[in-house]
Write a protein that holds these residues in place. Structure first.
Motif, PDB file in Angstrom:
ATOM      1  N   ARG A   1       7.131  -5.063 -19.003  1.00  0.00           N
ATOM      2  CA  ARG A   1       6.176  -5.657 -19.936  1.00  0.00           C
ATOM      3  C   ARG A   1       4.966  -6.287 -19.282  1.00  0.00           C
ATOM      4  O   ARG A   1       4.085  -6.789 -19.978  1.00  0.00           O
ATOM      5  CB  ARG A   1       6.888  -6.724 -20.764  1.00  0.00           C
ATOM      6  N   TYR A   2       4.905  -6.285 -17.957  1.00  0.00           N
ATOM      7  CA  TYR A   2       3.848  -7.015 -17.266  1.00  0.00           C
ATOM      8  C   TYR A   2       3.213  -6.173 -16.174  1.00  0.00           C
ATOM      9  O   TYR A   2       3.833  -5.269 -15.628  1.00  0.00           O
ATOM     10  CB  TYR A   2       4.400  -8.295 -16.632  1.00  0.00           C
ATOM     11  N   ILE A   3       1.987  -6.521 -15.850  1.00  0.00           N
ATOM     12  CA  ILE A   3       1.296  -5.945 -14.705  1.00  0.00           C
ATOM     13  C   ILE A   3       0.883  -7.108 -13.812  1.00  0.00           C
ATOM     14  O   ILE A   3       0.236  -8.048 -14.271  1.00  0.00           O
ATOM     15  CB  ILE A   3       0.055  -5.142 -15.128  1.00  0.00           C
ATOM     16  N   PHE A   4       1.287  -7.044 -12.535  1.00  0.00           N
ATOM     17  CA  PHE A   4       0.944  -8.075 -11.571  1.00  0.00           C
ATOM     18  C   PHE A   4      -0.030  -7.492 -10.559  1.00  0.00           C
ATOM     19  O   PHE A   4       0.203  -6.412 -10.022  1.00  0.00           O
ATOM     20  CB  PHE A   4       2.183  -8.563 -10.823  1.00  0.00           C
ATOM     21  N   ILE A   5      -1.109  -8.205 -10.284  1.00  0.00           N
ATOM     22  CA  ILE A   5      -2.027  -7.826  -9.221  1.00  0.00           C
ATOM     23  C   ILE A   5      -1.460  -8.414  -7.934  1.00  0.00           C
ATOM     24  O   ILE A   5      -1.412  -9.630  -7.787  1.00  0.00           O
ATOM     25  CB  ILE A   5      -3.444  -8.352  -9.481  1.00  0.00           C
ATOM     26  N   THR A   6      -1.002  -7.558  -7.043  1.00  0.00           N
ATOM     27  CA  THR A   6      -0.424  -8.052  -5.789  1.00  0.00           C
ATOM     28  C   THR A   6      -1.467  -8.157  -4.691  1.00  0.00           C
ATOM     29  O   THR A   6      -1.296  -8.942  -3.768  1.00  0.00           O
ATOM     30  CB  THR A   6       0.737  -7.163  -5.323  1.00  0.00           C
TER      31      THR A   6
ATOM     32  N   TYR B   1      -7.023  -2.018  -4.561  1.00  0.00           N
ATOM     33  CA  TYR B   1      -6.180  -2.927  -5.339  1.00  0.00           C
ATOM     34  C   TYR B   1      -4.776  -2.348  -5.425  1.00  0.00           C
ATOM     35  O   TYR B   1      -4.578  -1.135  -5.310  1.00  0.00           O
ATOM     36  CB  TYR B   1      -6.747  -3.196  -6.739  1.00  0.00           C
ATOM     37  N   CYS B   2      -3.798  -3.243  -5.602  1.00  0.00           N
ATOM     38  CA  CYS B   2      -2.402  -2.860  -5.771  1.00  0.00           C
ATOM     39  C   CYS B   2      -1.864  -3.566  -7.007  1.00  0.00           C
ATOM     40  O   CYS B   2      -2.042  -4.779  -7.155  1.00  0.00           O
ATOM     41  CB  CYS B   2      -1.566  -3.270  -4.571  1.00  0.00           C
ATOM     42  N   LEU B   3      -1.223  -2.816  -7.872  1.00  0.00           N
ATOM     43  CA  LEU B   3      -0.635  -3.360  -9.087  1.00  0.00           C
ATOM     44  C   LEU B   3       0.855  -3.085  -9.095  1.00  0.00           C
ATOM     45  O   LEU B   3       1.294  -1.974  -8.777  1.00  0.00           O
ATOM     46  CB  LEU B   3      -1.246  -2.712 -10.331  1.00  0.00           C
ATOM     47  N   GLU B   4       1.625  -4.091  -9.476  1.00  0.00           N
ATOM     48  CA  GLU B   4       3.053  -3.920  -9.688  1.00  0.00           C
ATOM     49  C   GLU B   4       3.276  -3.890 -11.196  1.00  0.00           C
ATOM     50  O   GLU B   4       2.942  -4.854 -11.894  1.00  0.00           O
ATOM     51  CB  GLU B   4       3.841  -5.067  -9.067  1.00  0.00           C
ATOM     52  N   ILE B   5       3.782  -2.795 -11.684  1.00  0.00           N
ATOM     53  CA  ILE B   5       3.958  -2.610 -13.124  1.00  0.00           C
ATOM     54  C   ILE B   5       5.429  -2.727 -13.453  1.00  0.00           C
ATOM     55  O   ILE B   5       6.257  -1.976 -12.931  1.00  0.00           O
ATOM     56  CB  ILE B   5       3.391  -1.249 -13.570  1.00  0.00           C
ATOM     57  N   THR B   6       5.770  -3.701 -14.301  1.00  0.00           N
ATOM     58  CA  THR B   6       7.148  -3.887 -14.734  1.00  0.00           C
ATOM     59  C   THR B   6       7.233  -3.478 -16.201  1.00  0.00           C
ATOM     60  O   THR B   6       6.272  -2.983 -16.775  1.00  0.00           O
ATOM     61  CB  THR B   6       7.597  -5.352 -14.558  1.00  0.00           C
TER      62      THR B   6
ATOM     63  N   LEU C   1       0.802  -1.222   0.000  1.00  0.00           N
ATOM     64  CA  LEU C   1       0.000   0.000   0.000  1.00  0.00           C
ATOM     65  C   LEU C   1       0.837   1.275   0.000  1.00  0.00           C
ATOM     66  O   LEU C   1       0.375   2.316  -0.461  1.00  0.00           O
ATOM     67  CB  LEU C   1      -0.951   0.010   1.195  1.00  0.00           C
ATOM     68  N   THR C   2       2.057   1.204   0.530  1.00  0.00           N
ATOM     69  CA  THR C   2       2.888   2.409   0.634  1.00  0.00           C
ATOM     70  C   THR C   2       4.043   2.441  -0.354  1.00  0.00           C
ATOM     71  O   THR C   2       4.758   3.438  -0.424  1.00  0.00           O
ATOM     72  CB  THR C   2       3.437   2.559   2.070  1.00  0.00           C
ATOM     73  N   ASP C   3       4.227   1.377  -1.113  1.00  0.00           N
ATOM     74  CA  ASP C   3       5.316   1.310  -2.091  1.00  0.00           C
ATOM     75  C   ASP C   3       4.993   2.228  -3.270  1.00  0.00           C
ATOM     76  O   ASP C   3       4.039   2.004  -4.002  1.00  0.00           O
ATOM     77  CB  ASP C   3       5.487  -0.134  -2.569  1.00  0.00           C
ATOM     78  N   ARG C   4       5.796   3.256  -3.462  1.00  0.00           N
ATOM     79  CA  ARG C   4       5.532   4.237  -4.530  1.00  0.00           C
ATOM     80  C   ARG C   4       5.789   3.687  -5.930  1.00  0.00           C
ATOM     81  O   ARG C   4       5.380   4.284  -6.910  1.00  0.00           O
ATOM     82  CB  ARG C   4       6.353   5.499  -4.298  1.00  0.00           C
ATOM     83  N   SER C   5       6.462   2.543  -6.026  1.00  0.00           N
ATOM     84  CA  SER C   5       6.683   1.953  -7.347  1.00  0.00           C
ATOM     85  C   SER C   5       5.469   1.143  -7.811  1.00  0.00           C
ATOM     86  O   SER C   5       5.420   0.696  -8.948  1.00  0.00           O
ATOM     87  CB  SER C   5       7.937   1.075  -7.342  1.00  0.00           C
TER      88      SER C   5
END
Length: 80
Positions: free
Chosen positions: A71-76, A64-69, A44-48
């Motif tokens: 080429r990919y988006i991960f639902i964490t 919801y929280c998404l990790e965006i790399t 929740l606090t990760d700015r990336s």
């Protein structure tokens, strides 16, 4: 009316409570582990990561929280 907005620090107690209510028994039965707030707080606090609150008529009803790399988006995390 449903709306989405970035997570605010003031939202954290509500979001942690929601996550614990939804997930603690699943974590215990699946992995034999006790609930811990720290991983959820990190997401929740990760700015990336992209984390947003879901509101219904001004009341927080999920997030919801998404990790965006590259080429990919991960639902964490997703909680309602």
């Amino acid at each position: 009316m449903i709306s989405f907005r970035p997570v605010l620090r003031a939202d954290l107690p509500v979001l942690l409570r929601m996550s614990k209510e939804n997930m603690s028994s699943i974590i215990q039965s699946s992995w034999g582990m006790e609930w811990q707030d720290e991983p959820v707080l990190e997401w929740l606090t990760d700015r990336s990561m992209m984390s947003e609150v879901v509101e219904w008529n001004g009341e927080v009803v999920g997030y919801y929280c998404l990790e965006i790399t590259d080429r990919y988006i991960f639902i964490t995390s997703i909680q309602v």
